[in-house]
Scaffold this motif. Structure first.
Motif, mmCIF file in Angstrom:
data_model
loop_
_atom_site.group_PDB
_atom_site.id
_atom_site.type_symbol
_atom_site.label_atom_id
_atom_site.label_comp_id
_atom_site.label_asym_id
_atom_site.label_seq_id
_atom_site.Cartn_x
_atom_site.Cartn_y
_atom_site.Cartn_z
ATOM 1 N N GLN A 126 45.581 43.227 58.274
ATOM 2 C CA GLN A 126 45.492 41.860 58.767
ATOM 3 C C GLN A 126 44.418 41.121 57.957
ATOM 4 O O GLN A 126 43.511 41.754 57.390
ATOM 5 N N PRO A 127 44.509 39.772 57.906
ATOM 6 C CA PRO A 127 43.508 39.007 57.145
ATOM 7 C C PRO A 127 42.070 39.347 57.532
ATOM 8 O O PRO A 127 41.202 39.455 56.657
ATOM 9 N N VAL A 128 41.787 39.555 58.812
ATOM 10 C CA VAL A 128 40.419 39.856 59.236
ATOM 11 C C VAL A 128 39.955 41.207 58.687
ATOM 12 O O VAL A 128 38.768 41.391 58.380
ATOM 13 N N GLU A 129 40.899 42.130 58.511
ATOM 14 C CA GLU A 129 40.558 43.443 57.958
ATOM 15 C C GLU A 129 40.300 43.342 56.448
ATOM 16 O O GLU A 129 39.355 43.956 55.926
ATOM 17 N N MET A 130 41.143 42.581 55.748
ATOM 18 C CA MET A 130 40.919 42.378 54.312
ATOM 19 C C MET A 130 39.565 41.713 54.088
ATOM 20 O O MET A 130 38.812 42.067 53.169
ATOM 21 N N ASN A 131 39.248 40.756 54.957
ATOM 22 C CA ASN A 131 37.971 40.052 54.855
ATOM 23 C C ASN A 131 36.795 41.014 55.033
ATOM 24 O O ASN A 131 35.828 40.992 54.266
ATOM 25 N N ALA A 132 36.897 41.894 56.019
ATOM 26 C CA ALA A 132 35.823 42.868 56.270
ATOM 27 C C ALA A 132 35.687 43.835 55.099
ATOM 28 O O ALA A 132 34.580 44.182 54.677
ATOM 29 N N PHE A 133 36.836 44.255 54.567
ATOM 30 C CA PHE A 133 36.843 45.167 53.415
ATOM 31 C C PHE A 133 36.131 44.527 52.219
ATOM 32 O O PHE A 133 35.243 45.124 51.605
ATOM 33 N N LEU A 134 36.524 43.276 51.911
ATOM 34 C CA LEU A 134 35.934 42.628 50.735
ATOM 35 C C LEU A 134 34.452 42.334 50.939
ATOM 36 O O LEU A 134 33.663 42.441 50.003
ATOM 37 N N HIS A 135 34.087 41.981 52.162
ATOM 38 C CA HIS A 135 32.659 41.746 52.410
ATOM 39 C C HIS A 135 31.851 43.036 52.250
ATOM 40 O O HIS A 135 30.665 42.991 51.944
ATOM 41 N N ALA A 136 32.511 44.172 52.426
ATOM 42 C CA ALA A 136 31.811 45.448 52.275
ATOM 43 C C ALA A 136 31.699 45.878 50.813
ATOM 44 O O ALA A 136 30.728 46.517 50.432
ATOM 45 N N VAL A 137 32.681 45.523 49.993
ATOM 46 C CA VAL A 137 32.711 46.086 48.637
ATOM 47 C C VAL A 137 32.523 45.071 47.508
ATOM 48 O O VAL A 137 32.209 45.455 46.392
ATOM 49 N N HIS A 138 32.738 43.792 47.783
ATOM 50 C CA HIS A 138 32.601 42.805 46.709
ATOM 51 C C HIS A 138 31.123 42.563 46.415
ATOM 52 O O HIS A 138 30.323 42.415 47.334
ATOM 53 N N PRO A 139 30.747 42.514 45.129
ATOM 54 C CA PRO A 139 29.323 42.399 44.789
ATOM 55 C C PRO A 139 28.654 41.110 45.256
ATOM 56 O O PRO A 139 27.442 41.079 45.427
ATOM 57 N N ASP A 140 29.428 40.046 45.475
ATOM 58 C CA ASP A 140 28.821 38.787 45.905
ATOM 59 C C ASP A 140 29.069 38.489 47.382
ATOM 60 O O ASP A 140 29.001 37.345 47.820
ATOM 61 N N SER A 141 29.320 39.529 48.143
ATOM 62 C CA SER A 141 29.720 39.324 49.536
ATOM 63 C C SER A 141 28.609 38.756 50.403
ATOM 64 O O SER A 141 28.851 38.237 51.485
ATOM 65 N N HIS A 142 27.359 38.864 49.938
ATOM 66 C CA HIS A 142 26.249 38.363 50.738
ATOM 67 C C HIS A 142 26.143 36.843 50.685
ATOM 68 O O HIS A 142 25.390 36.252 51.434
ATOM 69 N N LYS A 143 26.896 36.230 49.759
ATOM 70 C CA LYS A 143 26.830 34.770 49.652
ATOM 71 C C LYS A 143 27.953 34.151 50.474
ATOM 72 O O LYS A 143 29.124 34.443 50.239
ATOM 73 N N ASN A 144 27.589 33.300 51.409
ATOM 74 C CA ASN A 144 28.596 32.744 52.310
ATOM 75 C C ASN A 144 29.392 31.621 51.664
ATOM 76 O O ASN A 144 30.578 31.463 51.901
ATOM 77 N N GLY A 145 28.716 30.819 50.856
ATOM 78 C CA GLY A 145 29.415 29.730 50.180
ATOM 79 C C GLY A 145 30.092 30.254 48.936
ATOM 80 O O GLY A 145 30.233 31.462 48.750
#
Ligand SMILES: [Ca+2]
Ligand SMILES: [Ca+2]
Length: 146
Positions: free
Chosen positions: A121-140
């Protein structure tokens, strides 16, 4: 040497970490859009594997090379090369510079909990990317000048 340093900093400002200033949330939405072949808003594992096999030049042994992954990732999601390189390394858990379907599936499946249904689901993909993408700490949007 000074010219080179100056040039490098100018290039960094111009290109930033994402050429289109996409946030990780936007990238997540675009990943879903790209892989969701039947447009039901959910990515099944077969849709994910079809996307990787058909459009990302997955090689015969079902693994993407460092080059294939970063080229495709930059093409679709407009991250700067350095960002894509770091993202690849975050996903490549055994460090062999090959990203295999099973490597990705094993990581994504740990986020299949909302609901746990064998689909993304989109919310799961979002959680996955926030965990592994190097710039996930930036909200904008990530990247200089965004
Ligand atoms: Ca779907
Ligand atoms: Ca799910």
């Amino acid at each position: 040497m000074r010219t080179l340093v100056l040039l490098a900093s100018v290039v960094a400002v111009v290109y930033g970490a994402n050429h289109l200033c996409w946030s990780v949330d936007q990238i997540s939405d675009e990943v879903i859009k790209l892989a969701d072949a039947n447009a039901d808003g959910i990515v099944s594992y077969s849709e994910l594997s079809d996307e990787l096999l058909n459009d990302w030049n997955l090689s015969n042994d079902s693994c993407l090379s460092f080059h294939d992954f970063t080229t495709n990732w930059n093409l679709h999601f407009h991250d700067h090369h350095d960002t894509a390189h770091q993202f690849f390394h975050n996903l490549d858990l055994n460090g062999d510079r090959q990203l295999c379907l099973i490597d990705v599936a094993v990581q994504i499946i740990t986020y299949d909990d909302n609901p746990t249904d064998g689909q993304i689901q989109p919310v799961e993909m979002n959680a996955f990317l926030h965990a592994v993408h190097p710039d996930s700490h930036k909200n904008g949007g990530h990247g200089n000048g965004c």
